[in-house]
Design an enzyme around this catalytic site. Structure first.
Site, short mmCIF file in Angstrom:
data_model
loop_
_atom_site.label_atom_id
_atom_site.label_comp_id
_atom_site.label_asym_id
_atom_site.label_seq_id
_atom_site.Cartn_x
_atom_site.Cartn_y
_atom_site.Cartn_z
N ARG A 138 -87.81 28.58 -2.25
CA ARG A 138 -87.80 30.02 -2.48
C ARG A 138 -89.37 30.23 -2.09
O ARG A 138 -90.53 29.56 -2.14
CB ARG A 138 -87.92 29.96 -3.99
CG ARG A 138 -88.73 31.35 -4.68
CD ARG A 138 -88.32 31.16 -6.06
NE ARG A 138 -88.70 32.40 -6.83
CZ ARG A 138 -89.97 32.65 -7.39
NH1 ARG A 138 -90.71 31.23 -7.54
NH2 ARG A 138 -90.69 33.40 -8.08
N ARG B 83 -97.86 48.34 -14.51
CA ARG B 83 -99.06 48.14 -15.12
C ARG B 83 -99.97 49.13 -15.53
O ARG B 83 -99.69 50.21 -15.00
CB ARG B 83 -99.96 47.42 -14.07
CG ARG B 83 -99.39 46.07 -13.55
CD ARG B 83 -100.06 45.24 -12.68
NE ARG B 83 -99.63 43.96 -11.91
CZ ARG B 83 -99.15 42.75 -12.60
NH1 ARG B 83 -99.79 42.74 -13.75
NH2 ARG B 83 -98.79 42.00 -11.77
N LYS C 180 -81.63 38.73 -10.26
CA LYS C 180 -82.52 38.09 -11.16
C LYS C 180 -82.04 38.91 -12.42
O LYS C 180 -82.48 39.91 -12.65
CB LYS C 180 -83.80 38.15 -10.97
CG LYS C 180 -84.23 37.04 -9.84
CD LYS C 180 -85.71 37.36 -9.15
CE LYS C 180 -86.43 36.84 -10.26
NZ LYS C 180 -87.97 36.94 -9.72
N THR D 120 -87.63 29.19 -14.39
CA THR D 120 -88.76 29.56 -15.27
C THR D 120 -89.23 28.52 -16.17
O THR D 120 -88.34 28.18 -17.17
CB THR D 120 -88.85 30.82 -15.87
OG1 THR D 120 -88.07 31.73 -14.98
CG2 THR D 120 -90.18 31.18 -16.41
#
Length: 479
Positions: free
Chosen positions: A35, A76, A218, A276
């Protein structure tokens, strides 16, 4: 290079693993594909890493898959006059469109799509959920919130919106530029799409890619789960991205969602990657925790196609040890007496097609007669996917004349991919299958194989034939 396990390992490259020698060590330790995280990789670095992976592939003689992971929309807050502020539970705090330094009462939110979409009652999670806000009022230019929990917020912390569906697609301008760069290399096999919310998010990428790469969605937002069947149908593969998913949903929900997605993908015949924090402690320690070993084992028991290492292989102190450990866990689980019954209890019903019936029959015959391997000729990859969906006890050798297909199938459970020319006739089909099975150490003289192929030979999508063959005494011809 024969792997003694069915589940695949996806390793992320980074500062600890970017040179060719380390990539080769990771591949030899068990990494089946790599990846490249475009959040931290320039186009030049991406091209360099692709070149190094392909050099390792050439030296090892095995197809290696490459996944480019697009960053997706990173939401953000702006900056504060003093860099950070301390808040109290119950106080009011505002996010608005004023491009000015923030204070203990407000902060700039440079995302008009959030200001327009958030409604009273929606949650806003800041800094991976360390600060939780609840929207009280919204007028399209500002969101007045109540602080529910957490006490601190600082410059440029991330914003998660578990209750809000944004009216923008999953591709940002950076993603479009990165996707163009990836496609220009013409040597990347998969593109991962971050923060998918709905099936429509795949349309733009599908149009740009035009089949040159596989699309891996994802799953890290609650909105995606509401239309997961449609997303699976339009995706080529799925990744259970448990990090962001665990921020936007109750963390105790994540294991059940992981099982749900793993089983849904198997029913659909689509590869699924579990990702993860699988061996997170190995970023700084040479051995994992017992809980991490159980976590990896659970994904293997569930029949995931691949398990992924993130910072463990990209930036950790023990990248090779992390891959070695993950491979060892997978091998041990797949030899556990409980493993076959768990895997087989989830076996989906075959679709009413000739190709699915052939794959089912190949598995049943191979297991009934205790054959050494299933050999399938696959040009587009669909026959290999069908064979893997059956989760047979015996190894599957996928023979393809298309190197891109073999590389893309490197993420698929149980497939040992070999690039070879199409068979010229039926005798060549049998001899080639037996010769490769012998050379790749999946059979010895006298062992039997079952071979699936399509007649006319070399016609994609025409799988319609099974043949049982013995490996000849010379290991080179079939009988």
């Amino acid at each position: 290079m024969k792997r003694h396990r069915k589940v695949k390992i996806l390793a992320t490259l980074g500062p600890a693993s970017s040179d060719e020698a380390m990539i080769k060590k990771l591949h030899e330790a068990g990494a089946d594909l790599f990846r490249i995280n475009m959040s931290h990789s320039s186009h030049e670095l991406m091209r360099t890493l692709v070149g190094r992976i392909r050099a390792v592939e050439a030296s090892c003689g095995r197809p290696i898959g490459i996944l480019a992971d697009l960053q997706g929309p990173k939401l953000r807050v702006g900056k504060f006059a003093d860099g950070a502020v301390t808040l109290e539970a119950g106080q009011t705090f505002t996010l608005d469109n004023r491009d000015e330094p923030g204070d203990a009462k407000r902060v700039f939110l440079p995302h008009p799509e959030i200001l327009e979409a958030v409604q009273p009652g929606h949650r806003l999670l800041i800094d991976d959920g360390r600060l939780q806000l609840l929207a009280v009022e919204s007028d399209k230019t500002s969101i007045t919130c109540k602080v529910v929990s957490g006490t601190k917020i600082s410059d440029r912390k991330g914003v998660s919106l578990p209750d809000t569906t944004l009216g923008v697609g999953a591709l940002t301008e950076k993603d479009r530029a990165d996707l163009d760069a990836v496609l220009a290399v013409d040597d990347v096999d998969w593109v991962a799409l971050s923060f998918i919310q709905r099936p429509e998010d795949l349309a733009e990428v599908r149009k740009i890619a035009r089949g040159r790469v596989g699309l891996m969605s994802k799953i890290e937002k609650p909105q995606a789960l509401e239309r997961i069947d449609e997303i699976i149908e339009l995706s080529d593969a799925l990744m259970v991205a448990r990090g962001d998913l665990g921020v936007e949903m109750p963390i105790e929900s994540v294991p059940g969602i992981q099982k749900q997605l793993t089983r849904a993908c198997r029913r659909a015949g689509k590869p699924v990657v579990v990702a993860t924090q699988m061996l997170e402690s190995m970023i700084s320690a040479p051995v994992p925790t017992r809980a991490e070993v159980s976590d990896v084992a659970t994904a293997v028991f569930e029949g995931a196609d691949a398990v992924m290492l993130s910072a463990e292989s990209a930036a950790g102190d023990y990248p090779v040890e992390a891959v070695t450990t993950m491979a060892a866990i997978a091998r041990k689980v797949e030899r556990d007496p409980n493993y076959p019954s768990i895997i087989y209890s989830q076996r989906p019903q075959p679709d009413a097609t000739g190709a699915d019936a052939i794959s089912l029959a190949a598995r049943q015959i191979a297991e009934t007669l205790h054959l050494s391997a299933i050999v399938c000729y696959t040009s587009s990859g669909s026959t290999g996917l069908r064979a893997a969906r059956e989760r047979p006890q015996v190894p599957i050798i996928a023979l393809s004349p298309v190197i891109q297909t073999a590389r893309r199938l490197s993420v698929v459970w149980g497939l040992h991919c070999v690039v070879t020319d199409d068979a010229s006739d039926l005798d060549d089909m049998v001899n080639r299958a037996c010769r490769i099975a012998f050379a790749e150490e999946f059979g010895k003289p006298g062992d039997r194989l079952i071979i699936s192929a399509g007649v006319p030979l070399g016609t994609p999508g025409s799988t319609n034939m099974l043949r049982i063959a013995y490996i000849g005494s010379d290991g080179m011809t079939g009988i």
